[in-house]
Design an enzyme around this catalytic site. Structure first.
Site, PDB file in Angstrom:
ATOM      1  N   THR A  13      27.300  43.730  38.436  1.00  0.00           N
ATOM      2  CA  THR A  13      26.505  44.889  38.853  1.00  0.00           C
ATOM      3  C   THR A  13      25.307  45.149  37.949  1.00  0.00           C
ATOM      4  OG1 THR A  13      28.452  45.927  39.799  1.00  0.00           O
ATOM      5  CG2 THR A  13      26.656  47.391  39.243  1.00  0.00           C
ATOM      6  N   ASP A  52      28.663  37.582  41.635  1.00  0.00           N
ATOM      7  CA  ASP A  52      29.661  38.641  41.583  1.00  0.00           C
ATOM      8  C   ASP A  52      30.871  38.021  40.873  1.00  0.00           C
ATOM      9  OD1 ASP A  52      30.394  41.355  43.380  1.00  0.00           O
ATOM     10  OD2 ASP A  52      32.111  40.176  42.685  1.00  0.00           O
ATOM     11  N   SER A  53      31.515  38.782  40.000  1.00  0.00           N
ATOM     12  CA  SER A  53      32.558  38.143  39.178  1.00  0.00           C
ATOM     13  C   SER A  53      33.780  37.734  39.988  1.00  0.00           C
ATOM     14  CB  SER A  53      32.960  39.045  38.019  1.00  0.00           C
ATOM     15  OG  SER A  53      33.718  40.138  38.458  1.00  0.00           O
ATOM     16  N   SER A  54      33.865  38.185  41.249  1.00  0.00           N
ATOM     17  CA  SER A  54      34.979  37.717  42.088  1.00  0.00           C
ATOM     18  C   SER A  54      34.838  36.213  42.359  1.00  0.00           C
ATOM     19  CB  SER A  54      35.023  38.507  43.395  1.00  0.00           C
ATOM     20  OG  SER A  54      33.757  38.474  44.023  1.00  0.00           O
ATOM     21  N   THR A  84      32.436  43.494  36.178  1.00  0.00           N
ATOM     22  CA  THR A  84      33.636  44.117  35.608  1.00  0.00           C
ATOM     23  C   THR A  84      34.926  43.693  36.319  1.00  0.00           C
ATOM     24  OG1 THR A  84      33.291  46.055  37.013  1.00  0.00           O
ATOM     25  CG2 THR A  84      32.427  46.167  34.772  1.00  0.00           C
ATOM     26  N   GLN A 264      54.380  44.542  35.778  1.00  0.00           N
ATOM     27  CA  GLN A 264      53.252  45.131  36.521  1.00  0.00           C
ATOM     28  C   GLN A 264      52.659  46.318  35.769  1.00  0.00           C
ATOM     29  OE1 GLN A 264      54.727  46.166  40.411  1.00  0.00           O
ATOM     30  NE2 GLN A 264      55.296  44.055  40.884  1.00  0.00           N
TER      31      GLN A 264
HETATM   32  N1  ASP Z   1      31.663  43.454  41.899  1.00  0.00           N
HETATM   33  C1  ASP Z   1      31.055  43.530  40.584  1.00  0.00           C
HETATM   34  C2  ASP Z   1      31.443  42.288  39.798  1.00  0.00           C
HETATM   35  O1  ASP Z   1      32.499  42.241  39.261  1.00  0.00           O
HETATM   36  C3  ASP Z   1      31.477  44.775  39.895  1.00  0.00           C
HETATM   37  C4  ASP Z   1      30.836  44.998  38.548  1.00  0.00           C
HETATM   38  O2  ASP Z   1      30.070  44.239  38.028  1.00  0.00           O
HETATM   39  O3  ASP Z   1      31.105  46.034  37.967  1.00  0.00           O
HETATM   40  O4  ASP Z   1      30.676  41.367  39.754  1.00  0.00           O
END
Ligand code: ASP
Length: 326
Positions: A13, A52-54, A84, A264
């Protein structure tokens, strides 16, 4: 002498624009947008990727670790700008891949883009670069004035500037008027070495009440699967459906599958504490101690790629490598 810091940009982000947010090619302009960073250190910027970190995973963890290892001598510290959502996984991965670390590697990002009003990006970047010039020789996450050990951190809130926490462990530093560094910071106990390898064939089973044993058994039969992380309840308890497949688990473990059990929630897994988890211990599952999923998944991927010898792999999984077990 002014410290030298390498800032590696991976995306997230902090550098995104638009609605919905998409990565922007802002990385190279970062020092124009936050020129105060140059008052803290000499900064080089490397745009590793812009995602995007996903979309970051074992392959990117390995290349980030290799990049840092290759120029480890040339810099006093490293800052990694990262989304994040999966930052805690990447931070844990690097803390296993880079052994005997003698310099700070500081992850940061933002909940609002750098170009947005009331962005948290500016403060997080300034704090992270400052930490990268200090003597905190760990892989850490710097966010909202707090510094967390990378392999103990979890993202706990997607809508708050206080996005991270390290349950069961205090922050390694607080960035208030002073930079208050805790005595918990670890130092290197061996020479620096990099092992940037991760085996991606690891799955996670997140237990819920009523989970069908079939869903787990099917995964055990996947010939490509090399590791499984079971996210269990409490200190490692599992429902009757899973107790009922202890024999299948034992066969899979005897056949070479590594199974790690994590909790968990906070706390420490103890597979002998309750009758309901004893079957997992008997089947040869490895207790994950205090590791969260974020720490356990990269550790298992790393152990599988790094150690062919089973005893060495088990020893590694049970050892406190980077402060993930405490
Ligand atoms: N979707 C974003 C990511 O992880 C969220 C972020 O950066 O806070 O790339």
């Amino acid at each position: 002498m002014v410290a030298k810091v390498l800032l590696l940009h991976t995306g997230g982000t902090l550098g995104m624009v638009g609605t919905p947010l998409v990565p922007d090619a802002y990385g190279s302009r970062l020092l124009d947008a936050v020129p105060e960073l140059l008052q803290i250190a000499d900064i080089d910027i490397d745009i590793v990727c812009n995602l995007d970190s996903s979309d970051l995973g074992p392959a990117e963890w390995g290349s980030l670790a290799s990049t840092i290892a290759a120029c480890h001598e040339a810099y006093d510290g490293f800052v990694i700008v990262h989304g994040t959502d999966t930052m805690a996984y990447t931070a844990a991965a690097l803390s296993y891949a880079l052994e005997g670390l003698g310099k700070p590697i500081v992850f940061t990002g933002a909940q609002r883009p750098l170009s947005a009003l009331r962005t948290d990006a500016r403060r997080n970047l300034v704090d992270a670069v400052e930490v990268a010039t200090t003597s905190v020789p760990e892989v850490t996450i710097c966010f909202d004035g707090l510094l967390f050990r990378g392999c103990r951190a979890v993202k706990e809130d997607a809508r708050s500037y206080r996005a991270f926490a390290s349950p069961g462990m205090p922050p390694l530093a607080k960035m208030g008027i002073d930079l208050d560094i805790s005595a918990l910071v670890r130092g290197p106990t061996r020479a620096f070495a990099s092992h940037p390898v991760f085996d991606p064939y690891v799955d996670v089973v997140y237990l819920t009440p009523g989970i069908r044993s079939d869903t787990v058994v099917r995964r055990l039969l996947d010939p490509q699967l090399r590791g499984l992380v079971i996210a269990a309840f409490g200190v490692g308890t599992v429902p009757a459906q899973i107790r009922g497949i202890a024999e299948d688990l034992r066969v899979a473990v005897d056949g070479g599958l590594e199974v790690v059990v994590v909790t968990q929630r906070g706390g420490k897994v103890d597979l002998r504490a309750y009758k309901s988890s004893e079957g997992l211990a008997e089947a040869g599952c490895i207790p994950g101690g205090t590791m969260h999923l974020e720490a356990a998944v990269p550790k298992l991927m790393h152990a599988l790629a790094r150690f062919d010898d089973r005893a060495a792999r088990h020893g590694y999984l049970l050892r406190n490598v980077a402060g993930e077990l405490g």
